[in-house]
Design an enzyme around this catalytic site. Structure first.
Site, PDB file in Angstrom:
ATOM      1  N   THR A 180       0.875  -1.174   0.000  1.00 31.47           N
ATOM      2  CA  THR A 180       0.000   0.000   0.000  1.00 31.47           C
ATOM      3  C   THR A 180       0.910   1.221   0.000  1.00 31.47           C
ATOM      4  O   THR A 180       2.057   1.136   0.418  1.00 31.47           O
ATOM      5  CB  THR A 180      -0.877   0.032   1.272  1.00 31.47           C
ATOM      6  OG1 THR A 180      -1.553  -1.210   1.432  1.00 31.47           O
ATOM      7  CG2 THR A 180      -1.926   1.145   1.204  1.00 31.47           C
ATOM      8  N   ASP A 211      -8.626  -2.399   3.579  1.00 37.34           N
ATOM      9  CA  ASP A 211      -8.888  -1.259   4.456  1.00 37.34           C
ATOM     10  C   ASP A 211      -8.550   0.078   3.839  1.00 37.34           C
ATOM     11  O   ASP A 211      -9.055   1.117   4.289  1.00 37.34           O
ATOM     12  CB  ASP A 211      -8.098  -1.424   5.755  1.00 37.34           C
ATOM     13  CG  ASP A 211      -6.590  -1.364   5.506  1.00 37.34           C
ATOM     14  OD1 ASP A 211      -6.095  -2.220   4.753  1.00 37.34           O
ATOM     15  OD2 ASP A 211      -5.917  -0.469   6.053  1.00 37.34           O
ATOM     16  N   THR A 231      -1.182   0.397   6.473  1.00 36.84           N
ATOM     17  CA  THR A 231      -0.755  -0.632   5.528  1.00 36.84           C
ATOM     18  C   THR A 231      -0.590  -1.925   6.297  1.00 36.84           C
ATOM     19  O   THR A 231       0.124  -1.978   7.293  1.00 36.84           O
ATOM     20  CB  THR A 231       0.564  -0.259   4.828  1.00 36.84           C
ATOM     21  OG1 THR A 231       1.026  -1.388   4.061  1.00 36.84           O
ATOM     22  CG2 THR A 231       1.647   0.163   5.802  1.00 36.84           C
ATOM     23  N   GLY A 234      -5.547  -6.003   5.691  1.00 37.19           N
ATOM     24  CA  GLY A 234      -6.699  -5.124   5.576  1.00 37.19           C
ATOM     25  C   GLY A 234      -7.935  -5.588   6.299  1.00 37.19           C
ATOM     26  O   GLY A 234      -8.681  -4.784   6.882  1.00 37.19           O
TER      27      GLY A 234
END
Length: 322
Positions: A180, A211, A231, A234
Site C-alpha cells: 500500500t 482497508d 498498511t 486489511g
C-alpha cells in the site's frame, strides 16, 4: 516524535509494510526504495512549503508513489487471482471530514485523483467498479492502457503465489500481502489530511476490498485528533476500525498520538494477526510511524527540508533538499 512550530508543515509517507527481509535486500534495491520515498516526500514538500493545503500535499506525495513501479499502487499494482489489477484509494480532509474513495478500478493513471474527484465532484463518499470508472471518464481524468500498469515483478509474484497454493503451501512473503502507499500531512494553517492508495493483496479474490479505501479503517483525518494511513492485513484493520480507534483514544482517553498509534498497532492489531503499520500526524505536527512486522517503507519531512527515510527498525537516512 517532536511537534512542529505552529506555522510549519509536516508530511509523512509510507510505501507498504511487511518488507523484503534484509537477507534478500540488495544495496541497489534498497537505494531505489529510498529514492522513491524521497521523490514522494519532495513532491508533497514543495506543495506544503509554498503554503498549499494538507490535502494537496498528501495527494501529490501519493501520486508520486503511484507513478513508481516499486510500490503496490497505480503503476506496479499487484494482480488478483484472475490475473487482473483492481486498485483502491481514499482521501480525507481533517478540517471538515470530507472524504472520497474508489475501489476495484483499473485505468485512471492515478487512483488517488479518482478518490479525490469523488470527494469534490459527487454527492457520495465511495464509488466502485465500472460506475467509478465511468465517473472518472466523465470528470476527464487521465487514463492509461493496461500495459502501463504492468510490471514483470508483480506478474511473477502472482505466478509464485498461485503455484504455492496449488502445492498446498502458504505464502510467507508479507510484502505480497501488505503493499500500500499513503501520505498524511499537516499544513501551515494547521489542517490535516490523509491519502491512501493500493493494488491490494497479490492473488486476492476478484472484488476483494481491503482497508485502504475504507474511511475509519485504513484512512482517517480529523483536525481535532490526527490523520492516519495504514498498511497491513486489511481485513483486520477493517474489523478493528484502526484509524478511528486511534482518533478515539486521542479524543476520549486523552492519549498522545504516539501512545494511541502504538497501542493500536502493537497491542490491538498484532495479537489478532493484524500485521502491518501506520503513519500518522496530529494537529501539533507530531509524527508517529509504528509497525509490527519486519519493516515498513516510510519517511517524513518538515519545514527544515530534511527528507528522512527508513525501511527497517533503524535510524532514518537524512538528505537535505534545498
Amino acid at each position: 516524535m517532536t511537534s512542529t512550530a505552529d506555522n510549519d508543515f509536516v508530511l509523512a509517507v509510507h510505501g507498504g509494510a511487511g518488507t523484503i527481509l534484509r537477507s534478500k535486500m540488495t544495496p541497489e534495491r534498497e537505494a531505489a526504495y529510498h529514492a522513491g520515498l524521497r521523490r514522494a516526500l519532495d513532491a508533497g514538500r514543495k506543495v506544503l512549503a509554498e503554503g498549499g493545503t494538507a490535502l494537496d500535499g498528501a495527494t501529490a506525495a501519493v501520486m508520486a508513489l503511484e507513478d513508481e513501479p516499486l510500490f503496490n499502487a497505480g503503476r506496479g499494482a499487484v494482480y488478483t487471482s484472475a490475473g487482473k489489477q483492481e486498485m483502491d484509494a481514499a482521501v480525507m480532509a481533517g478540517r471538515d471530514r470530507a472524504a472520497g474513495a474508489v475501489a476495484g478500478i483499473c485505468g485512471p493513471r492515478n487512483p488517488i485523483l479518482a478518490a479525490r474527484a469523488v470527494m469534490e465532484h459527487s454527492g457520495h463518499v465511495f464509488l466502485i467498479g465500472e460506475s467509478a470508472m465511468q465517473f472518472c471518464r466523465d470528470r476527464g481524468l487521465a487514463f492509461e492502457e493496461p500495459s502501463y500498469f504492468f510490471t514483470e515483478a508483480r506478474w511473477q509474484a502472482l505466478q509464485d503465489t498461485l503455484a504455492m497454493r496449488r502445492s498446498g503451501q502458504e505464502d510467507q512473503d508479507e510484502s505480497r500481502k501488505h503493499g500500500t502507499v499513503g501520505a498524511v500531512a499537516r499544513d501551515r494553517h494547521g489542517n490535516l489530511a490523509a491519502a491512501t492508495s493500493t493494488g491490494g493483496m497479490t492473488a486476492k479474490s476478484p472484488g476483494r476490498v481491503g482497508d485502504s479505501p475504507v474511511i475509519g479503517a485504513g484512512t482517517w483525518a480529523d483536525n481535532e485528533t490526527c490523520a492516519m494511513s495504514g498498511t497491513g492485513h486489511g481485513e483486520i484493520f477493517i474489523r478493528y476500525a484502526a484509524g478511528h480507534e486511534i482518533a478515539s483514544r486521542m479524543r476520549y482517553a486523552k492519549q498522545s498520538l504516539d501512545e494511541a498509534t502504538r497501542a493500536v498497532v502493537m497491542d490491538l492489531l498484532a495479537p489478532v494477526g493484524g500485521s502491518g503499520g501506520i503513519i500518522a500526524v496530529d494537529r501539533t505536527g507530531a509524527v508517529s510511524l509504528p509497525f509490527n512486522c519486519s519493516g515498513m517503507y516510510r519517511g517524513y519531512v518538515r519545514g527544515d527540508n530534511i527528507l528522512r527515510t527508513a525501511i527497517y527498525d533503524e535510524p532514518f537516512v537524512e538528505l537535505r533538499q534545498d
